[in-house]
Motif scaffolding. Structure first.
Motif, PDB file in Angstrom:
ATOM      1  N   GLY A   1       0.768  -1.516   0.063  1.00  0.00           N
ATOM      2  CA  GLY A   1       0.096  -0.530   0.257  1.00  0.00           C
ATOM      3  C   GLY A   1       1.071   1.002   0.262  1.00  0.00           C
ATOM      4  N   VAL A   2       1.984   1.319   0.745  1.00  0.00           N
ATOM      5  CA  VAL A   2       2.638   2.501   1.054  1.00  0.00           C
ATOM      6  C   VAL A   2       3.035   2.407  -0.865  1.00  0.00           C
TER       7      VAL A   2
ATOM      8  N   VAL B   1       3.855   6.211  -5.714  1.00  0.00           N
ATOM      9  CA  VAL B   1       3.675   6.227  -6.787  1.00  0.00           C
ATOM     10  C   VAL B   1       2.212   6.266  -7.670  1.00  0.00           C
ATOM     11  N   GLY B   2       1.249   6.694  -6.623  1.00  0.00           N
ATOM     12  CA  GLY B   2      -0.093   6.669  -7.342  1.00  0.00           C
ATOM     13  C   GLY B   2       0.133   8.946  -7.517  1.00  0.00           C
ATOM     14  N   VAL B   3       1.581   8.825  -5.809  1.00  0.00           N
ATOM     15  CA  VAL B   3       1.302  10.645  -5.526  1.00  0.00           C
ATOM     16  C   VAL B   3       2.448  11.192  -6.748  1.00  0.00           C
ATOM     17  N   PHE B   4       3.211  10.165  -7.122  1.00  0.00           N
ATOM     18  CA  PHE B   4       4.068  10.914  -8.420  1.00  0.00           C
ATOM     19  C   PHE B   4       3.759  10.600  -9.810  1.00  0.00           C
TER      20      PHE B   4
ATOM     21  N   GLY C   1      -3.331   2.092  -2.944  1.00  0.00           N
ATOM     22  CA  GLY C   1      -2.466   1.913  -2.120  1.00  0.00           C
ATOM     23  C   GLY C   1      -3.272   2.254  -0.654  1.00  0.00           C
ATOM     24  N   LEU C   2      -3.692   3.443  -0.903  1.00  0.00           N
ATOM     25  CA  LEU C   2      -4.290   3.978   0.221  1.00  0.00           C
ATOM     26  C   LEU C   2      -5.578   2.346   1.038  1.00  0.00           C
ATOM     27  N   ALA C   3      -6.154   2.018   0.046  1.00  0.00           N
ATOM     28  CA  ALA C   3      -6.819   1.252   0.753  1.00  0.00           C
ATOM     29  C   ALA C   3      -6.306  -0.197   0.631  1.00  0.00           C
ATOM     30  N   MET C   4      -5.129  -0.173   0.126  1.00  0.00           N
ATOM     31  CA  MET C   4      -4.423  -1.492   0.622  1.00  0.00           C
ATOM     32  C   MET C   4      -3.506  -1.185   2.008  1.00  0.00           C
TER      33      MET C   4
ATOM     34  N   LEU D   1      -6.206  -1.684   4.711  1.00  0.00           N
ATOM     35  CA  LEU D   1      -6.539  -3.165   4.830  1.00  0.00           C
ATOM     36  C   LEU D   1      -5.750  -3.563   5.703  1.00  0.00           C
ATOM     37  N   GLY D   2      -4.496  -3.185   5.381  1.00  0.00           N
ATOM     38  CA  GLY D   2      -2.756  -4.303   6.439  1.00  0.00           C
ATOM     39  C   GLY D   2      -3.006  -4.234   7.381  1.00  0.00           C
ATOM     40  N   LEU D   3      -3.893  -2.061   7.462  1.00  0.00           N
ATOM     41  CA  LEU D   3      -3.416  -1.506   9.097  1.00  0.00           C
ATOM     42  C   LEU D   3      -4.591  -2.497  10.018  1.00  0.00           C
ATOM     43  N   LEU D   4      -5.607  -3.298   9.064  1.00  0.00           N
ATOM     44  CA  LEU D   4      -6.757  -3.662  10.046  1.00  0.00           C
ATOM     45  C   LEU D   4      -6.432  -5.168  10.274  1.00  0.00           C
TER      46      LEU D   4
END
Length: 109
Positions: A37-38, A43-46, A65-68, A71-74
């Motif tokens: 996700g990070v 990649v999405g930011v740039f 990336g934010l969704a991933m 989900l990982g943090l959950l």
């Protein structure tokens, strides 16, 4: 029961519990989703204008990336709030009975 046996039982329980937590699949899945996700979020930011045009103006890599990441943090939160417990060791009497039952079933056939 000797004092050594009483001392070793809690240590054995802690060791099994730590091993169960170490190999919890929620930790592996959560960690991978956070890392990916990070990476995808960065990649999405740039993203360049060509990538934005291809996605019709949506920063899809950023959102994915934010969704991933969420989900990982959950998964990691779930693992932290509900830690895995080590399974109970099999009892020697139960093992002996199950072996006897299997041998009895084999002799009947």
């Amino acid at each position: 029961m000797s004092d050594d046996e009483l001392v070793s039982e809690p240590q054995e329980e802690r060791r099994r519990s730590a091993a169960a937590r170490l190999f919890d699949v929620r930790r592996v899945i959560g960690g991978l989703f956070v890392v990916y996700g990070v990476i995808v979020g960065l990649v999405g930011v740039f993203d360049g204008s060509a990538a934005l045009d291809k996605a019709q103006g949506v920063r899809i890599n950023l959102w994915a990336g934010l969704a991933m990441l969420v989900l990982g943090l959950l998964f990691l939160l779930w693992q932290w709030l509900s830690p895995a417990e080590a399974p109970e060791p099999p009892n020697a009497d139960t093992e002996r009975e199950s072996v006897e039952n299997r041998e009895g079933d084999a002799s009947v056939r």
